[in-house]
Design an enzyme around this catalytic site. Structure first.
Site, PDB file in Angstrom:
ATOM      1  N   VAL A 297      -3.530  27.116  52.381  1.00  0.00           N
ATOM      2  CA  VAL A 297      -2.177  27.198  51.818  1.00  0.00           C
ATOM      3  C   VAL A 297      -1.270  27.860  52.851  1.00  0.00           C
ATOM      4  O   VAL A 297      -1.644  28.886  53.437  1.00  0.00           O
ATOM      5  CB  VAL A 297      -2.172  28.000  50.502  1.00  0.00           C
ATOM      6  CG1 VAL A 297      -0.763  28.152  49.959  1.00  0.00           C
ATOM      7  CG2 VAL A 297      -3.085  27.335  49.477  1.00  0.00           C
TER       8      VAL A 297
ATOM      9  N   SER B 122      -2.207  34.858  54.460  1.00  0.00           N
ATOM     10  CA  SER B 122      -3.286  35.771  54.792  1.00  0.00           C
ATOM     11  C   SER B 122      -2.862  37.155  54.344  1.00  0.00           C
ATOM     12  O   SER B 122      -1.690  37.521  54.491  1.00  0.00           O
ATOM     13  CB  SER B 122      -3.512  35.731  56.311  1.00  0.00           C
ATOM     14  OG  SER B 122      -4.395  36.754  56.704  1.00  0.00           O
TER      15      SER B 122
ATOM     16  N   HIS C 206      -5.507  32.540  47.642  1.00  0.00           N
ATOM     17  CA  HIS C 206      -6.558  32.908  46.690  1.00  0.00           C
ATOM     18  C   HIS C 206      -6.362  32.173  45.355  1.00  0.00           C
ATOM     19  O   HIS C 206      -7.327  31.689  44.751  1.00  0.00           O
ATOM     20  CB  HIS C 206      -6.531  34.416  46.416  1.00  0.00           C
ATOM     21  CG  HIS C 206      -6.769  35.277  47.625  1.00  0.00           C
ATOM     22  ND1 HIS C 206      -5.795  36.099  48.151  1.00  0.00           N
ATOM     23  CD2 HIS C 206      -7.855  35.439  48.412  1.00  0.00           C
ATOM     24  CE1 HIS C 206      -6.287  36.754  49.199  1.00  0.00           C
ATOM     25  NE2 HIS C 206      -7.530  36.359  49.391  1.00  0.00           N
TER      26      HIS C 206
HETATM   27  N1  LIG Z   1      -4.019  30.579  53.209  1.00  0.00           N
HETATM   28  C1  LIG Z   1      -5.178  30.388  52.594  1.00  0.00           C
HETATM   29  N2  LIG Z   1      -5.437  29.212  52.001  1.00  0.00           N
HETATM   30  C2  LIG Z   1      -6.618  29.000  51.371  1.00  0.00           C
HETATM   31  N3  LIG Z   1      -7.596  29.921  51.266  1.00  0.00           N
HETATM   32  C3  LIG Z   1      -7.383  31.102  51.847  1.00  0.00           C
HETATM   33  C4  LIG Z   1      -6.175  31.404  52.534  1.00  0.00           C
HETATM   34  N4  LIG Z   1      -6.264  32.675  53.011  1.00  0.00           N
HETATM   35  C5  LIG Z   1      -7.473  33.141  52.650  1.00  0.00           C
HETATM   36  N5  LIG Z   1      -8.141  32.213  51.939  1.00  0.00           N
HETATM   37  C6  LIG Z   1      -9.501  32.325  51.438  1.00  0.00           C
HETATM   38  O1  LIG Z   1      -9.593  33.340  50.473  1.00  0.00           O
HETATM   39  C7  LIG Z   1     -10.900  33.886  50.505  1.00  0.00           C
HETATM   40  C8  LIG Z   1     -10.831  35.395  50.531  1.00  0.00           C
HETATM   41  O2  LIG Z   1     -10.259  35.780  51.762  1.00  0.00           O
HETATM   42  P1  LIG Z   1      -9.663  37.194  52.027  1.00  0.00           P
HETATM   43  O3  LIG Z   1      -9.657  37.978  50.777  1.00  0.00           O
HETATM   44  O4  LIG Z   1     -10.263  37.732  53.251  1.00  0.00           O
HETATM   45  O5  LIG Z   1      -8.113  36.862  52.273  1.00  0.00           O
HETATM   46  P2  LIG Z   1      -7.375  36.663  53.638  1.00  0.00           P
HETATM   47  O6  LIG Z   1      -5.977  36.288  53.343  1.00  0.00           O
HETATM   48  O7  LIG Z   1      -8.198  35.785  54.499  1.00  0.00           O
HETATM   49  O8  LIG Z   1      -7.350  38.112  54.213  1.00  0.00           O
HETATM   50  P3  LIG Z   1      -7.229  38.494  55.735  1.00  0.00           P
HETATM   51  O9  LIG Z   1      -5.793  38.519  56.014  1.00  0.00           O
HETATM   52  O10 LIG Z   1      -7.856  39.818  55.742  1.00  0.00           O
HETATM   53  O11 LIG Z   1      -7.982  37.525  56.536  1.00  0.00           O
HETATM   54  C9  LIG Z   1     -11.593  33.310  51.736  1.00  0.00           C
HETATM   55  O12 LIG Z   1     -12.457  32.256  51.348  1.00  0.00           O
HETATM   56  C10 LIG Z   1     -10.426  32.781  52.534  1.00  0.00           C
HETATM   57  O13 LIG Z   1     -10.777  31.694  53.376  1.00  0.00           O
END
Ligand SMILES: Nc1ncnc2c1ncn2[C@@H]1O[C@H](COP(=O)(O)OP(=O)(O)OP(=O)(O)O)[C@@H](O)[C@H]1O
Ligand SMILES: [Mg+2]
Length: 271
Positions: free
Chosen positions: A167, A176, A28
């Protein structure tokens, strides 16, 4: 919220929006940094969107860490945090849903019925509330980013959709929020996703182009991991998310936790 956006707009300032569900991590923060570098104001939304979770899914126990999130956002210097309640987002009687056909149908769309409708609806509402020039999404959720691009085009939202690189942890696991669910054994097993993608990139670099062989490389590595259960492992077109193509996409259960990852096979795998 809309008031702040309007004021900034009137001052000729540009707004970058980073939609999230909170439980923030370095993935994020990388989206926030990109937004910072391309806009005068950065707005982060935090909303655990109930309508994008299926009946048996983890809405109730989804990680919520408001204090830690607030600290990270303060340190990142974001200009505004938009944190609507469920009641404000979906007042009694609200019944409109945004359905994106085509790119939202296969893979994640098939595995999680209603998921992308929930995503498309909330993202449309966030665009209406914040009116950003640009909105930032992660490549980790590649199909989601494609769905959002389609929706912005089809509904004439004047917003540029920016997709930022995934990332990863040092061992390759894509960051995640749901990684928090993993036990130590599951955390070790979860490296199988990035490891499978790396092997497929290597096979592709060595000249392998046969879709079945590339899928075998992915599945071979995943199936070697006793704690992993493959939901799908495909090599698809990055716009339609159907074969043929060069984007390897995975959804895998590690114990009860569902993880996704992807990588473009013609590109070097990091690390
Ligand atoms: N590792 C990462 N690298 C870059 N962007 C990310 C990454 N993980 C999530 N995002 C992006 O952050 C934004 C918000 O995603 P979210 O808040 O659902 O987090 P998440 O880590 O994907 O959560 P979840 O584990 O529930 O999937 C989305 O656009 C997602 O693609
Ligand atoms: Mg997510």
């Amino acid at each position: 919220m809309t008031a702040a956006s309007r004021r900034w707009r009137a001052q000729g300032l540009t707004i970058g929006l980073v939609p999230t569900m909170g439980a923030l991590h370095a993935g994020h923060l990388s989206l926030i940094e990109s937004a910072r570098s391309e806009n005068s104001k950065v707005v982060v939304s935090i909303f655990v969107n109930p309508i994008q979770f299926g009946p048996g899914e983890d809405f109730g126990r989804y990680p919520r860490e408001p204090a830690h999130d607030a600290e990270l956002l303060r340190a990142a210097g974001v200009d505004a945090v938009y944190r609507p309640s469920v009641e404000a987002m979906y007042p009694p009687g609200s019944s409109t849903r945004v359905h994106v056909a085509g790119v939202a149908d296969p893979l994640e769309g098939a595995a999680r019925p209603g998921h992308f409708e929930g995503v498309a609806t909330v993202v449309s509402k966030l665009f209406s509330a914040v009116e950003p020039e640009r909105a930032y999404f992660g490549q980790k959720d590649a199909q989601q980013a494609a769905v959002v691009k389609r929706l912005a085009r089809d509904l004439d939202f004047p917003v540029e959709i920016r997709v930022c690189p995934t990332v990863r942890e040092a061992d390759g696991l894509a960051l995640s929020s749901r990684n928090a669910y993993l036990s130590p054994d599951e955390r070790r097993a979860s490296v199988s996703l990035s490891s499978a993608l790396r092997l497929a990139v290597e096979a592709y670099a060595a000249g392998e182009r046969r879709p079945d062989e590339l899928r075998k490389v992915l599945c071979g590595r995943l199936e070697a991991e006793p704690l992993a259960r493959v939901e799908y492992a495909e090599v698809v077109d990055p716009e339609t998310f159907t074969p043929p193509g060069t984007l390897a996409v995975l959804a895998v259960r590690i114990g009860k936790t569902r993880l996704i990852d992807n990588h473009e096979l013609s590109k070097v795998f990091p690390g």
